[in-house]
Design an enzyme around this catalytic site. Structure first.
Site, PDB file in Angstrom:
ATOM      1  N   GLU A 224       1.068  -1.147   0.170  1.00  0.00           N
ATOM      2  CA  GLU A 224       0.027  -0.195  -0.033  1.00  0.00           C
ATOM      3  C   GLU A 224       0.856   1.108   0.054  1.00  0.00           C
ATOM      4  O   GLU A 224       1.497   1.610   1.077  1.00  0.00           O
ATOM      5  CB  GLU A 224      -0.964   0.058   1.228  1.00  0.00           C
ATOM      6  CG  GLU A 224      -2.252   0.769   0.977  1.00  0.00           C
ATOM      7  CD  GLU A 224      -1.878   2.301   1.705  1.00  0.00           C
ATOM      8  OE1 GLU A 224      -1.533   3.254   0.560  1.00  0.00           O
ATOM      9  OE2 GLU A 224      -1.947   2.437   2.828  1.00  0.00           O
TER      10      GLU A 224
ATOM     11  N   CYS B 192      -1.952   8.830   2.802  1.00  0.00           N
ATOM     12  CA  CYS B 192      -1.735   8.312   1.479  1.00  0.00           C
ATOM     13  C   CYS B 192      -2.857   8.786   0.468  1.00  0.00           C
ATOM     14  O   CYS B 192      -2.632   8.845  -1.063  1.00  0.00           O
ATOM     15  CB  CYS B 192      -1.324   6.855   1.254  1.00  0.00           C
ATOM     16  SG  CYS B 192      -2.720   6.107   2.329  1.00  0.00           S
TER      17      CYS B 192
END
Length: 429
Positions: A205, A239
């Site tokens: 990720e 993110c």
């Protein structure tokens, strides 16, 4: 630290834990959620102390983590053998736990990122080793204690106070069967290469530069009001935060002033004050990097909409820059309180602007037209598309990225199967 001892202890626990029925594992998860919530103020204070997140957001992180754990504690057992209709007496698909899974986790969500990886992996019958960010070692120790206090077997979750150089030794150990990393593209590439060399499953990720698309038929007032929180939560160190605000040219004059006014209302303040919405960045070197990116963008033609102003070694007054296609800053992730504004003439150009980056984590589209929304749903290159809302993670839904944002899935029932071995059983009895 003798990593061999840690790994051997984890392996012994795994051999017993994988035999524990799914529903018994879930009972322990309920206790884990209770332990977290009981001391949420204490845990939140630790988060804010280590990486400076506003305390109200740290409390929300603990509450969200507890909610995610309860979701898995009540989830359907998706690991039950699946029966397949064939000419044989027995045709089944089984899901076996892999073993020890290494988590390499970041500092921006010291509890949430760790737990959203660890909980489904452990529920599947695996055990976990954690390599946390160096500024969050105490958070890692605390999560380990939370598992212990909830009654989980010893060594089911171990926080290792190690650096990146020890990751190689861990992944070379045959008992370690997978790794999940949340972090930068560079860190992900390095760990994935190590995992691949040692034939270990990996989930990545990584970064994002998500688009927040406002079309000319959108509720502009709502889109402009919600846009800054989509970028500035956790001081912009998220993110899947909105990082590029791509606005249809017909609503530019309506959207931008409202957006700038609301964006400018976020000003750095005491992170321990529950009213604070913006704090300092996690480390001074990260602030250095953001300032350098800001100057690079301006050198390459970006225009200042709202100046990014550094007021201490780690604090900024948030900024907005107008960026045009071709600026090299678009190939990078801006991790901090700096937003990019772009303007598109029609849906096709806006789609091109949204997709023309290396990343593909989560995009947001604001429109009242279902057909236009469907056009973006079908053509945006990202792991998530949000409609008339900011992008966010939800325990019930898969979370993952496309392109350089990584691969594999966290959250949802899908995550329970990420670190399992599919085993086919077929024949006549």
């Amino acid at each position: 630290m003798n990593l061999t001892n840690n790994i051997n202890s984890a392996q012994k626990t795994f051999l017993e834990w994988k035999k524990v029925p799914f529903i018994e594992r879930q009972t322990l998860l309920l206790k884990l959620a209770d332990v977290l919530e009981k001391d949420k103020e204490k845990f939140a204070k630790l988060i804010t102390t280590e990486m400076h997140k506003p305390i109200s957001q740290s409390i929300a992180e603990i509450e969200k983590s507890a909610g995610m754990i309860r979701y898995y504690a009540k989830a359907e057992n998706v690991l039950k053998p699946e029966k397949i209709k064939t000419e044989f007496d027995v045709s089944e698909v089984h899901y076996d736990a892999l073993g020890i899974i290494l988590g390499v986790m970041p500092w921006n969500f010291p509890f949430w990122q760790v737990l959203r990886f660890a909980v489904p992996a452990i529920l599947a019958g695996n055990v976990v080793l954690l390599k946390h960010a160096s500024i969050c070692f105490e958070s890692g120790d605390t999560v380990q204690k939370v598992f212990k206090d909830a009654g989980f077997p010893e060594y089911i979750f171990q926080n290792l106070r190690i650096g990146h150089e020890e990751i190689k030794e861990i992944l070379e150990n045959p008992y370690v069967r997978g790794v999940s990393l949340t972090g930068s593209e560079k860190a992900g590439a390095n760990v994935a290469a190590l995992a691949g060399k040692n034939i270990k499953k990996s989930v990545l990720e990584l970064g994002g530069s998500d688009a927040y698309i406002v079309l000319d038929d959108a509720d502009v007032e709502k889109a402009a009001t919600e846009a800054p929180s989509g970028k500035l939560q956790n001081t912009g160190q998220v993110c899947n935060a909105a990082k590029r605000f791509i606005v249809h040219q017909k609503v530019e004059k309506d959207f931008v002033p409202k957006f700038v006014t609301e964006f400018n209302s976020y000003q750095p303040a005491d992170p321990f004050n529950k009213e604070t919405k913006l704090s300092k960045m996690a480390r001074p070197d990260l602030a250095d990097e953001l300032e350098s990116q800001y100057k690079k963008a301006l050198r390459n033609g970006a225009e200042v909409v709202l100046a990014l102003e550094r007021i201490s070694e780690s604090e900024f007054r948030p900024g907005i820059i107008l960026v045009k296609e071709g600026n090299p800053i678009l190939q990078e992730e801006l991790f901090g309180p700096l937003a990019m504004l772009m303007v598109g003439k029609d849906d096709e150009e806006i789609l091109k602007l949204a997709n023309d980056i290396p990343f593909g984590l989560g995009n947001s589209v604001w429109t009242k037209d279902k057909e236009r929304a469907q056009f973006f749903i079908e053509n945006l290159e990202s792991g998530t598309v949000s409609i008339n809302k900011s992008t966010s993670s939800d325990a019930r839904l898969p979370f993952g990225g496309a392109k350089s944002s990584g691969y594999g899935v966290e959250l949802s029932l899908h995550a329970i199967k990420e670190f399992t071995q599919i085993k086919t059983v077929v024949g006549n009895i």
